[in-house]
Design an enzyme around this catalytic site. Structure first.
Site, short mmCIF file in Angstrom:
data_model
loop_
_atom_site.label_atom_id
_atom_site.label_comp_id
_atom_site.label_asym_id
_atom_site.label_seq_id
_atom_site.Cartn_x
_atom_site.Cartn_y
_atom_site.Cartn_z
N LYS A 22 10.05 83.81 108.65
CA LYS A 22 11.32 83.37 108.08
C LYS A 22 12.01 82.40 109.04
O LYS A 22 12.11 82.66 110.24
CB LYS A 22 12.24 84.58 107.86
CG LYS A 22 13.67 84.26 107.43
CD LYS A 22 13.76 83.87 105.97
CE LYS A 22 15.16 83.43 105.54
NZ LYS A 22 16.00 84.50 105.06
N ASP B 267 17.99 89.69 97.79
CA ASP B 267 18.80 89.34 98.97
C ASP B 267 19.81 90.45 99.25
O ASP B 267 20.97 90.18 99.57
CB ASP B 267 19.49 87.98 98.81
CG ASP B 267 19.99 87.47 100.17
OD1 ASP B 267 19.68 88.09 101.19
OD2 ASP B 267 20.71 86.46 100.19
N HIS C 258 26.97 95.29 103.61
CA HIS C 258 28.03 95.39 104.61
C HIS C 258 29.00 96.44 104.06
O HIS C 258 29.08 96.62 102.84
CB HIS C 258 28.77 94.06 104.77
CG HIS C 258 27.89 92.93 105.22
ND1 HIS C 258 27.46 92.79 106.51
CD2 HIS C 258 27.34 91.89 104.53
CE1 HIS C 258 26.70 91.71 106.62
NE2 HIS C 258 26.60 91.14 105.42
N ALA D 163 29.13 87.76 105.09
CA ALA D 163 28.59 87.32 103.79
C ALA D 163 27.44 88.24 103.37
O ALA D 163 26.66 88.69 104.21
CB ALA D 163 28.09 85.88 103.91
#
Ligand code: DOR
Ligand code: ZN
Length: 434
Positions: A146, A297, A301, A315
């Site tokens: 990645k 994805d 959080h 984000a």
């Protein structure tokens, strides 16, 4: 012959749907017939769609040997959330507190995943300035690499000038590569110039398009490397990449727009949500088969972190638990053909990663199956989620269906032959053929 287990219903493969019986022995599919198979254990799923086990190419399970982010998610809670969403294999991203950029860190992560995870967790190796010359040393431990081209959670990214070298280094390993395409220079320029800043303006469409152009320029014409452009947010990106690269889309980019974000940061994501017009074009492109992978994805959080002032909030949104619900929405409300789901959620990711033992429902493949009831409306509620962060961007939305059973076979990390999870029974493993 008496089989270990039989499942009856509509199987959805990338190119066909059939009403059949599937026989499973020792965790593998051993026969597929119209009728006549025998077993003492049978799952009747006639009103459901039986998909090859979903494979999520893009998730952030957060745990590493520092355990600093275990309060957001860990391998146990993250894989339980994955099973709840019908996902039977997950690929974990490297942007953890100790970025996953060395063999030593990878081995530690793998051991944690083996002891805590309930499905196969495979790993990306991160590419950074510090390991660019040594990424080949990790290749045995990773399924793919990645690259981040911009700052996001965890701060793991490289500058565009080293991109050609980074791509060449990954190419030498013969592993696939996923690239987060936002141009850090564009983001920094906008940050200096703008006074009032919406998230989608701070990380504008131009940042994604510019980064994709740089990847196109950096990957030389005759390169053999397989590249996947992560979470496409801008419709025009698809025109740029054409057939040259693979690409992904997330549920949030297909469902929400920047209007939904407003002042609260719960829908703050990188890359940001865009306009309604852009969302509809992305959805149309998805339906026409132009997008290779539907990824979560999943980026958990806590609620407290997401409730901070917009610029300080991290984000990312959690997405694993609701993946099956979202797939039901795509099929029932958007008219997406189930066979397309079998491709973007199972077959294509398996082929991209070279996982030839899964990705379709065929004799000889692992018996990883996601059984989806598309006639079972569900209102998403945080109380029903397995993710540790206990919230969902889809809270309060009603979806037309839900995952009913998940079959997980020959789980590499668990050494279990075949487990069947029953969603109506709190993820209880109802049949264990060990
Ligand atoms: O919104 C995002 N959250 N985008 C990323 O690229 C990273 C992710 C995270 O790890 O939180
Ligand atoms: Zn991500």
């Amino acid at each position: 012959m008496l089989h270990d287990l039989i499942i009856e219903g509509k199987i959805v493969n990338p190119y066909a749907i059939h009403d059949v019986q599937i026989a499973i022995d020792n965790g593998y599919i051993t026969a597929i017939r119209k009728q006549g198979l025998k077993s003492e254990r049978k799952i009747e799923a006639q009103r459901c769609l039986i998909f090859p086990g979903f494979i999520d190419l893009h998730a952030h399970l957060r745990e590493d040997s520092s355990h600093k982010w275990d309060y957001k998610e860990d391998f146990k809670s993250g894989t339980a959330a994955a099973v709840h969403g019908g996902i039977t294999t997950v690929i974990d991203m490297p942007n953890t507190p100790l970025p996953c950029i060395s063999t030593d860190r990878l081995i530690k992560k793998k051991e944690l995943a083996r002891t805590e995870g309930v499905i196969d967790i495979l790993f990306y190796g991160g590419v950074s300035d510090s390991n660019i010359n040594t990424i080949a040393t990790m290749q045995k431990e990773v399924i793919a690499y990645k690259i981040y081209l911009a700052e996001t959670t965890g701060g793991l990214y490289i500058r565009e000038d080293v991109l050609p070298k980074a791509i060449a280094a990954v190419e030498a390993t013969a592993k696939p590569l996923v690239i987060h395409c936002e141009d850090q220079r564009v983001i920094e320029k906008v940050r200096e110039g703008l006074k009032v800043k919406a998230h989608s303006e701070l990380r504008p469409e131009e940042a994604e398009l510019s980064a994709v152009k740089k990847v196109l320029a950096a990957a030389s014409g005759d390169t053999k490397i397989k590249i996947d452009i992560a979470h496409v947010s801008v419709y025009r990106t698809l025109d740029l990449i054409g057939k040259r690269f693979h690409c992904e889309v997330t549920p949030h980019h297909l469902f929400f727009t920047k209007k939904d974000v407003q002042a609260n940061a719960f829908l703050k994501v990188n890359p940001p949500l865009r306009s309604e017009e852009n969302r509809l074009l992305l959805l149309a492109a998805f339906k026409s088969g132009k997008i290779d992978f539907l990824v979560t994805d999943h980026a958990p959080h806590t609620k407290e972190e997401k409730a901070r002032a917009f610029l300080e909030a991290p984000a990312g949104v959690p997405n694993l638990d609701t993946y099956g619900n979202f797939v039901a929405w795509l099929i029932v409300h958007c008219g997406v053909p189930p066979m397309l789901i079998a491709r973007v959620s199972a077959y294509n990711p398996a082929m991209f990663l070279g996982l030839h033992d899964r990705g379709s429902i065929e004799v000889g493949k692992r018996a990883n199956l996601s059984i989806l009831d598309i006639h079972k409306p569900v209102k998403i509620s945080s109380e029903c989620l397995y993710t540790k962060c206990k919230w969902s961007p889809f809270e309060g939305y009603e979806f037309p269906g839900a995952v009913r059973h998940v079959v997980i076979a020959n789980c590499r990390v668990k050494n279990e032959k075949c487990k069947i999870y029953d969603m109506e029974n709190k993820l209880k493993s109802i049949i264990d053929t060990d």
